[in-house]
Design an enzyme around this catalytic site. Structure first.
Site, PDB file in Angstrom:
ATOM      1  N   LYS A 146       0.817  -1.215   0.000  1.00 37.47           N
ATOM      2  CA  LYS A 146       0.000   0.000   0.000  1.00 37.47           C
ATOM      3  C   LYS A 146       0.852   1.266   0.000  1.00 37.47           C
ATOM      4  O   LYS A 146       0.370   2.345  -0.356  1.00 37.47           O
ATOM      5  CB  LYS A 146      -0.935   0.013   1.202  1.00 37.47           C
ATOM      6  CG  LYS A 146      -1.865  -1.185   1.291  1.00 37.47           C
ATOM      7  CD  LYS A 146      -2.803  -1.291   0.104  1.00 37.47           C
ATOM      8  CE  LYS A 146      -3.787  -2.438   0.282  1.00 37.47           C
ATOM      9  NZ  LYS A 146      -4.714  -2.584  -0.844  1.00 37.47           N
ATOM     10  N   TYR A 200     -13.362 -14.011   3.735  1.00 35.61           N
ATOM     11  CA  TYR A 200     -12.296 -13.037   3.990  1.00 35.61           C
ATOM     12  C   TYR A 200     -11.780 -13.153   5.422  1.00 35.61           C
ATOM     13  O   TYR A 200     -12.557 -13.153   6.386  1.00 35.61           O
ATOM     14  CB  TYR A 200     -12.820 -11.627   3.747  1.00 35.61           C
ATOM     15  CG  TYR A 200     -11.812 -10.547   4.023  1.00 35.61           C
ATOM     16  CD1 TYR A 200     -10.843 -10.234   3.076  1.00 35.61           C
ATOM     17  CD2 TYR A 200     -11.814  -9.853   5.223  1.00 35.61           C
ATOM     18  CE1 TYR A 200      -9.904  -9.249   3.319  1.00 35.61           C
ATOM     19  CE2 TYR A 200     -10.878  -8.863   5.476  1.00 35.61           C
ATOM     20  CZ  TYR A 200      -9.927  -8.566   4.520  1.00 35.61           C
ATOM     21  OH  TYR A 200      -9.002  -7.592   4.775  1.00 35.61           O
ATOM     22  N   TYR A 226      -3.792 -12.089   3.044  1.00 40.61           N
ATOM     23  CA  TYR A 226      -3.551 -11.763   1.643  1.00 40.61           C
ATOM     24  C   TYR A 226      -2.461 -12.627   1.013  1.00 40.61           C
ATOM     25  O   TYR A 226      -2.735 -13.476   0.161  1.00 40.61           O
ATOM     26  CB  TYR A 226      -3.203 -10.270   1.517  1.00 40.61           C
ATOM     27  CG  TYR A 226      -4.350  -9.369   1.884  1.00 40.61           C
ATOM     28  CD1 TYR A 226      -5.300  -9.002   0.936  1.00 40.61           C
ATOM     29  CD2 TYR A 226      -4.502  -8.896   3.188  1.00 40.61           C
ATOM     30  CE1 TYR A 226      -6.369  -8.179   1.266  1.00 40.61           C
ATOM     31  CE2 TYR A 226      -5.561  -8.073   3.529  1.00 40.61           C
ATOM     32  CZ  TYR A 226      -6.494  -7.721   2.571  1.00 40.61           C
ATOM     33  OH  TYR A 226      -7.548  -6.926   2.915  1.00 40.61           O
TER      34      TYR A 226
END
Length: 335
Positions: free
Chosen positions: A49, A260, A286
């Site tokens: 990010k 998730y 992830y």
């Protein structure tokens, strides 16, 4: 590259290294496997990010904002890196986190607090559903907030991964290597959209394979349509007329497991396999799921054993220290 006209604030250590995983490759019988270490970007323990935030934070400063606000789950890597970026440039940071306050902060959440972020808990909403309302509250208090979407995944954020693709091209050319496919985690879409735009603008002959991490409960558009819209908007921001369509994106959806942030055998096996073969740590939400998908694709013969595959490590290891994580039994995770 056409992104040079956009404001950019240096926040990380680039280029991130590319290293080979010979023991992992040997144990699988090929292909050759490389890893792009975006867990080494350096911003508050790193992560991909940072690339998006270099453009988003620069835009916030350009607009003379005094605070940033973004959203995610309780163990959001994006939120942790946003808090760090805000601290670096002297902006207040407001994080809109799904869930309720735990008795004791840990993992990414602990770092959010150390970095000085103000946290707004929003229960079941973890994808920024209350960003607008909280932004309005901050404005009413006299602030000038800059809203960063969930995952930093708007056109400007995705430009960070157009730049990443240019970085990668320079690295593999310097290494005199060719890469057949790039595999990575795909969730809010900015990474995959940016890489796809970068591949197009740079005329790179490489397959991009996103491993889907999260399936939204209520999607008005298919994920392919979302990626196409975002990629087209990103190209337009870069003064390109390229149009993208769902067929331009390969997204593997077979690895969603129980949902998730729910730790399963796929993630657990991938984390321990890479750790014990190469000494590299993945995160449970992830990169662990994405590596699990890559290992399964290799075992199914999806790649030429004589070819080269690059895994893009998106970071997130602080989540390993949240108590929900366990290598011995299935555990729920809010990463």
């Amino acid at each position: 590259m056409p992104f040079h006209h956009l404001p950019r604030r240096s926040l990380g250590f680039f280029p991130t290294p590319i290293v080979e995983l010979p023991r992992l490759s040997q144990s699988l019988g090929g292909p050759r496997i490389l890893i792009k270490r975006d867990d080494q970007t350096g911003l508050a323990l790193g992560g991909n990010k940072t690339r998006k935030l270099e453009f988003l934070i620069a835009d916030a400063l350009h607009q003379n904002c005094d605070c940033v606000i973004t959203a995610g789950a309780a163990q959001s890597n994006h939120c942790r890196q946003t808090a760090a970026a805000a601290a670096m440039v002297g902006l207040e940071c407001h994080l809109v986190l799904g869930g309720t306050p735990p008795e004791q902060a840990n993992g990414n959440l602990l770092l959010d607090e150390v970095l000085g972020a103000t946290i707004h808990w929003t229960g079941a909403d973890r994808k920024g559903e209350q960003l607008s309302a909280i932004s309005s509250q901050l404005q009413a208090q006299g602030h000038h907030p800059y809203v960063i979407p969930y995952g930093g995944s708007n056109a400007l954020g995705a430009v960070g991964f157009v730049a990443a693709m240019a970085e990668l091209q320079q690295q593999i050319q310097a290494m005199k290597q060719s890469v057949d496919a790039i595999v990575f985690a795909s969730s809010s879409g900015g990474t995959q959209a940016g890489l796809t735009v970068g591949r197009s603008l740079l005329a790179m002959d490489v397959e991009l394979i996103g491993i889907r991490i999260d399936k939204a409960e209520d999607e008005q558009l298919s994920y392919g349509d979302q990626l196409a819209e975002l990629a087209t908007a990103t190209a337009k921001m870069l003064q390109s007329e390229c149009q993208f369509h769902p067929v331009d994106f390969r997204v593997e959806t077979a690895y969603l497991g129980a949902g998730y942030g729910v730790m399963g055998d796929l993630e657990r096996s991938a984390i321990t396999f890479l750790a014990q073969s190469e000494g590299i740590l993945l995160d449970p939400v992830y990169s662990g799921r994405a590596m699990g998908g890559l290992l399964d694709l290799i075992r199914m013969g999806q790649f030429n054993p004589q070819g080269t595959v690059l895994f893009w490590h998106t970071g997130g290891q602080p989540a390993l220290f949240a108590p929900q994580f366990s290598l011995k039994e299935t555990s729920s995770f809010s990463g």
